[in-house]
Design a protein around this motif. Structure first.
Motif, PDB file in Angstrom:
ATOM      1  N   THR A  23      12.745  20.641  28.072  1.00 22.36           N
ATOM      2  CA  THR A  23      13.503  21.776  27.548  1.00 22.36           C
ATOM      3  C   THR A  23      12.849  23.091  27.954  1.00 22.36           C
ATOM      4  N   TYR A  24      11.541  23.174  27.790  1.00 26.72           N
ATOM      5  CA  TYR A  24      10.816  24.386  28.189  1.00 26.72           C
ATOM      6  C   TYR A  24      11.006  24.651  29.679  1.00 26.72           C
ATOM      7  N   SER A  25      10.907  23.627  30.508  1.00 27.09           N
ATOM      8  CA  SER A  25      11.044  23.799  31.957  1.00 27.09           C
ATOM      9  C   SER A  25      12.427  24.319  32.326  1.00 27.09           C
ATOM     10  N   MET A  26      13.463  23.759  31.695  1.00 27.55           N
ATOM     11  CA  MET A  26      14.823  24.205  32.011  1.00 27.55           C
ATOM     12  C   MET A  26      15.068  25.641  31.554  1.00 27.55           C
ATOM     13  N   VAL A  27      14.580  26.002  30.362  1.00 22.33           N
ATOM     14  CA  VAL A  27      14.754  27.370  29.871  1.00 22.33           C
ATOM     15  C   VAL A  27      13.980  28.353  30.760  1.00 22.33           C
ATOM     16  N   TYR A  28      12.752  28.007  31.111  1.00 26.56           N
ATOM     17  CA  TYR A  28      11.945  28.872  31.973  1.00 26.56           C
ATOM     18  C   TYR A  28      12.610  29.050  33.337  1.00 26.56           C
ATOM     19  N   THR A  29      13.086  27.961  33.911  1.00 29.93           N
ATOM     20  CA  THR A  29      13.743  28.031  35.218  1.00 29.93           C
ATOM     21  C   THR A  29      15.014  28.874  35.142  1.00 29.93           C
ATOM     22  N   ARG A  31      15.735  31.312  33.027  1.00 27.86           N
ATOM     23  CA  ARG A  31      15.376  32.730  32.877  1.00 27.86           C
ATOM     24  C   ARG A  31      14.814  33.300  34.173  1.00 27.86           C
ATOM     25  N   ARG A  32      14.038  32.499  34.871  1.00 23.40           N
ATOM     26  CA  ARG A  32      13.429  32.960  36.123  1.00 23.40           C
ATOM     27  C   ARG A  32      14.495  33.209  37.185  1.00 23.40           C
ATOM     28  N   LEU A  33      15.481  32.305  37.293  1.00 28.70           N
ATOM     29  CA  LEU A  33      16.533  32.461  38.290  1.00 28.70           C
ATOM     30  C   LEU A  33      17.520  33.554  37.894  1.00 28.70           C
ATOM     31  N   LYS A  34      17.731  33.734  36.616  1.00 32.98           N
ATOM     32  CA  LYS A  34      18.672  34.740  36.147  1.00 32.98           C
ATOM     33  C   LYS A  34      18.153  36.158  36.395  1.00 32.98           C
ATOM     34  N   GLY A  35      16.861  36.373  36.166  1.00 29.70           N
ATOM     35  CA  GLY A  35      16.330  37.724  36.244  1.00 29.70           C
ATOM     36  C   GLY A  35      15.652  38.091  37.540  1.00 29.70           C
ATOM     37  N   GLY A  36      15.339  37.127  38.361  1.00 27.58           N
ATOM     38  CA  GLY A  36      14.546  37.424  39.552  1.00 27.58           C
ATOM     39  C   GLY A  36      15.302  37.204  40.838  1.00 27.58           C
ATOM     40  N   ARG A  37      14.587  37.440  41.922  1.00 31.73           N
ATOM     41  CA  ARG A  37      15.182  37.224  43.237  1.00 31.73           C
ATOM     42  C   ARG A  37      15.037  35.753  43.621  1.00 31.73           C
TER      43      ARG A  37
END
Length: 129
Positions: A23-29, A31-37
């Protein structure tokens, strides 16, 4: 057949830990893809210039710990005594020291090398790689 309560609790905690990490990995991924390049293939493989020396060193440390835990039994020190415990500590700490000592020098000398396999291919030829 009697079920040992320790085995049941072990399975419950293991499954809970795996689900929590997933769950942590999916949420982190997300958020990372949503906000970053988006990362290019070179950024993903090499991460050149994007990570600190501490993160790279701890990555090698984690790799050494994982490899040692898979290859050797976890109770090795109790069988081998103080010498075994010393060798265990040396095997865990040596990769960090090697990277700290040689990492910058190798990066300057061979800027196009991305991995140990690339270094062997450059130094000794394609056959050795």
């Amino acid at each position: 057949m009697a079920v040992n309560p320790y085995v049941v609790s072990s399975y419950v905690f293991t499954i809970a830990a795996v689900l929590l990490f997933a769950t942590y990995s999916m949420v982190y991924t997300y958020r990372r893809l949503k906000g970053g390049r988006e990362l290019s293939l070179n950024d993903f493989v090499a991460a050149r210039g994007t990570l600190s020396a501490w993160r790279i060193g701890f990555s090698y440390f984690a790799s050494a710990v994982g490899a040692w835990a898979i290859v050797a039994p976890s109770s090795y020190a109790s069988y081998a005594g103080l010498l075994g415990l010393s060798m265990y500590a040396l095997a865990l700490g040596l990769p960090v020291l090697v990277v700290a000592g040689l990492g910058n020098w190798l990066q300057r000398k061979y800027p196009d090398v991305l991995s140990f396999s690339d270094f062997v291919g450059l130094r000794f030829g394609r056959l050795a790689q």
